[in-house]
Structures are given as C-alpha cells and as structure tokens.
Design a protein around this motif. Structure first.
Motif, mmCIF file in Angstrom:
data_model
loop_
_atom_site.group_PDB
_atom_site.id
_atom_site.type_symbol
_atom_site.label_atom_id
_atom_site.label_comp_id
_atom_site.label_asym_id
_atom_site.label_seq_id
_atom_site.Cartn_x
_atom_site.Cartn_y
_atom_site.Cartn_z
ATOM 1 N N UNK A 258 -61.409 22.409 70.618
ATOM 2 C CA UNK A 258 -61.056 22.837 69.270
ATOM 3 C C UNK A 258 -60.927 24.355 69.271
ATOM 4 N N UNK A 259 -60.408 24.931 68.203
ATOM 5 C CA UNK A 259 -60.304 26.395 68.134
ATOM 6 C C UNK A 259 -61.658 27.107 68.200
ATOM 7 N N UNK A 260 -62.742 26.415 67.916
ATOM 8 C CA UNK A 260 -64.062 27.050 67.926
ATOM 9 C C UNK A 260 -64.870 26.673 69.161
ATOM 10 N N UNK A 261 -64.256 25.984 70.098
ATOM 11 C CA UNK A 261 -64.950 25.571 71.310
ATOM 12 C C UNK A 261 -64.935 24.059 71.457
ATOM 13 N N UNK A 262 -65.713 23.567 72.386
ATOM 14 C CA UNK A 262 -65.766 22.131 72.649
ATOM 15 C C UNK A 262 -66.749 21.446 71.716
ATOM 16 N N UNK A 263 -66.280 20.394 71.071
ATOM 17 C CA UNK A 263 -67.128 19.543 70.235
ATOM 18 C C UNK A 263 -67.278 18.202 70.934
ATOM 19 N N UNK A 264 -68.330 17.464 70.647
ATOM 20 C CA UNK A 264 -68.455 16.142 71.269
ATOM 21 C C UNK A 264 -67.241 15.264 70.940
ATOM 22 N N UNK A 265 -66.761 14.543 71.934
ATOM 23 C CA UNK A 265 -65.732 13.536 71.673
ATOM 24 C C UNK A 265 -66.354 12.486 70.750
ATOM 25 N N UNK A 266 -65.522 11.738 70.041
ATOM 26 C CA UNK A 266 -66.010 10.779 69.049
ATOM 27 C C UNK A 266 -67.030 9.801 69.622
ATOM 28 N N UNK A 267 -66.888 9.447 70.902
ATOM 29 C CA UNK A 267 -67.808 8.483 71.511
ATOM 30 C C UNK A 267 -68.808 9.136 72.470
ATOM 31 N N UNK A 268 -68.949 10.460 72.419
ATOM 32 C CA UNK A 268 -69.795 11.168 73.384
ATOM 33 C C UNK A 268 -71.271 11.182 73.016
ATOM 34 N N UNK A 269 -71.588 11.100 71.742
ATOM 35 C CA UNK A 269 -72.989 11.131 71.323
ATOM 36 C C UNK A 269 -73.590 9.731 71.386
ATOM 37 N N UNK A 270 -74.818 9.650 71.845
ATOM 38 C CA UNK A 270 -75.549 8.386 71.858
ATOM 39 C C UNK A 270 -76.042 8.125 70.436
ATOM 40 N N UNK A 271 -75.373 7.237 69.737
ATOM 41 C CA UNK A 271 -75.735 6.926 68.355
ATOM 42 C C UNK A 271 -76.398 5.563 68.228
ATOM 43 N N UNK A 272 -76.809 4.991 69.357
ATOM 44 C CA UNK A 272 -77.415 3.661 69.333
ATOM 45 C C UNK A 272 -78.668 3.653 68.456
ATOM 46 N N UNK A 273 -78.743 2.645 67.585
ATOM 47 C CA UNK A 273 -79.889 2.491 66.692
ATOM 48 C C UNK A 273 -79.912 3.461 65.527
ATOM 49 N N UNK A 274 -78.899 4.291 65.416
ATOM 50 C CA UNK A 274 -78.840 5.290 64.348
ATOM 51 C C UNK A 274 -77.892 4.788 63.260
ATOM 52 N N UNK A 275 -78.353 4.779 62.043
ATOM 53 C CA UNK A 275 -77.531 4.319 60.927
ATOM 54 C C UNK A 275 -76.788 5.515 60.333
ATOM 55 N N UNK A 276 -75.841 6.049 61.106
ATOM 56 C CA UNK A 276 -75.064 7.203 60.685
ATOM 57 C C UNK A 276 -73.712 6.726 60.174
ATOM 58 N N UNK A 277 -73.417 6.970 58.899
ATOM 59 C CA UNK A 277 -72.107 6.549 58.371
ATOM 60 C C UNK A 277 -70.973 7.186 59.168
ATOM 61 N N UNK A 278 -69.923 6.412 59.433
ATOM 62 C CA UNK A 278 -68.787 6.889 60.226
ATOM 63 C C UNK A 278 -68.152 8.116 59.584
ATOM 64 N N UNK A 279 -68.136 8.182 58.251
ATOM 65 C CA UNK A 279 -67.565 9.341 57.577
ATOM 66 C C UNK A 279 -68.381 10.608 57.872
ATOM 67 N N UNK A 280 -69.691 10.464 57.981
ATOM 68 C CA UNK A 280 -70.534 11.611 58.342
ATOM 69 C C UNK A 280 -70.157 12.127 59.725
ATOM 70 N N UNK A 281 -69.997 11.197 60.679
ATOM 71 C CA UNK A 281 -69.646 11.596 62.040
ATOM 72 C C UNK A 281 -68.296 12.306 62.048
ATOM 73 N N UNK A 282 -67.335 11.788 61.308
ATOM 74 C CA UNK A 282 -66.017 12.427 61.247
ATOM 75 C C UNK A 282 -66.126 13.847 60.702
ATOM 76 N N UNK A 283 -66.922 14.037 59.661
ATOM 77 C CA UNK A 283 -67.096 15.372 59.094
ATOM 78 C C UNK A 283 -67.817 16.301 60.068
ATOM 79 N N UNK A 284 -68.809 15.779 60.762
ATOM 80 C CA UNK A 284 -69.557 16.586 61.715
ATOM 81 C C UNK A 284 -68.698 17.045 62.888
ATOM 82 N N UNK A 285 -67.723 16.237 63.277
ATOM 83 C CA UNK A 285 -66.877 16.550 64.415
ATOM 84 C C UNK A 285 -65.569 17.224 64.023
ATOM 85 N N UNK A 286 -65.408 17.535 62.736
ATOM 86 C CA UNK A 286 -64.205 18.206 62.251
ATOM 87 C C UNK A 286 -64.443 19.708 62.169
ATOM 88 N N UNK A 287 -63.379 20.475 62.319
ATOM 89 C CA UNK A 287 -63.445 21.922 62.169
ATOM 90 C C UNK A 287 -63.101 22.249 60.722
#
Length: 151
Positions: A73-102
């Motif tokens: 990204x323009x600000x450096x490398x961010x985790x790819x969408x499937x790079x974080x271990x989210x197993x057992x975590x109830x993280x809404x997909x929209x939250x992940x999208x916002x977290x990985x957006x610039x």
C-alpha cells in the motif's frame, strides 16, 4: 514522551537514520506501525485488543522471517486479507476490511500533524525527513506518493 528524551529529537532522529548509511540494510530491524485504537463510524473499536494483539505480532514476526503474506500500500505493507490468524475470533468481516484499508483522509491529516511537529524541531530536523514530508505534499498530495525515507 518528549520530556524523557535526553537530547533534541531532531538529533535523535538523525542518529537512528544514520544507521542506513553505515550498516548493511538487511541487518537493520524491521519497523512496524500499529494502531490498536481505530474505531468505526459508530465509535466502536475495530480490533478486540488485549490478548488478540498477539495475532498481529505473530504476523509481524512472520514478515520478518519472510513468510508472512502482505499487500503493498502507499503507507507500507499491510497484512493480506488471509494473513492474520483469526481462528476462534469473532471479528466482523467489515471490521477486518476497515482495518486493512488505507484511510486517505486520515493519512492526509496525519501528514499535516507531522509537518506541525517537524516545524518545532527547526534546524535540527534531518533533511531526509523534511524531503520525505515535502514528497507527500505536507498533506495536500495524494498519499500514494508516500515513500520509505530510508529507501
């Protein structure tokens, strides 16, 4: 933390930036910026925090080892969408999208804040930092111009 720094911050920055000229860059530590406190439009935390922060730290270690997947990204490398271990975590997909957006508006504001902070350092500010800020347009340019000042 400024009151705890033993000398001028401009000199402090120059000291750390000097390592790029006197050391093999491959041996320099990797630096990551993490914001655990991002909120959504409703004012709720996007990331659950606390013990879950280790999931991001795991990805950072994987990146340092050369195995962690990332998106450029323009600000450096961010985790790819499937790079974080989210197993057992109830993280809404929209939250992940916002977290990985610039957040372009947010970064433009950040650049303005950095410019104001740099102004307090006067002649002690290392030229490379000022040049990098100028390349970003001090908040007026598209953040896609953001580059790594040590590169």
């Amino acid at each position: 933390m400024l009151p705890f720094c033993g000398y001028h911050m401009g000199d402090y920055f120059a000291h750390w930036l000097s390592f790029a000229q006197r050391t093999d860059r491959a041996k320099l530590p990797k630096i990551y910026f993490v914001n655990w406190f991002r909120k959504n439009g409703g004012g709720r935390w996007l990331w659950p925090g606390y013990g879950e922060n280790s999931r991001v730290l795991k990805w950072i270690c994987e990146r340092a080892e050369g195995t962690g997947k990332a998106q450029k990204t323009p600000i450096g490398n961010l985790p790819a969408a499937d790079a974080l271990d989210l197993s057992g975590l109830n993280l809404p997909i929209n939250n992940l999208k916002q977290l990985l957006a610039v957040d372009i508006a947010g970064w433009k504001k950040e650049i303005e804040d950095v410019a104001a902070n740099y102004a307090t350092l006067g002649s002690h500010l290392p030229k490379v930092l000022n040049d990098q800020l100028d390349a970003c347009g001090s908040g007026s340019a598209d953040p896609h111009t953001i580059q790594n000042p040590a590169a």
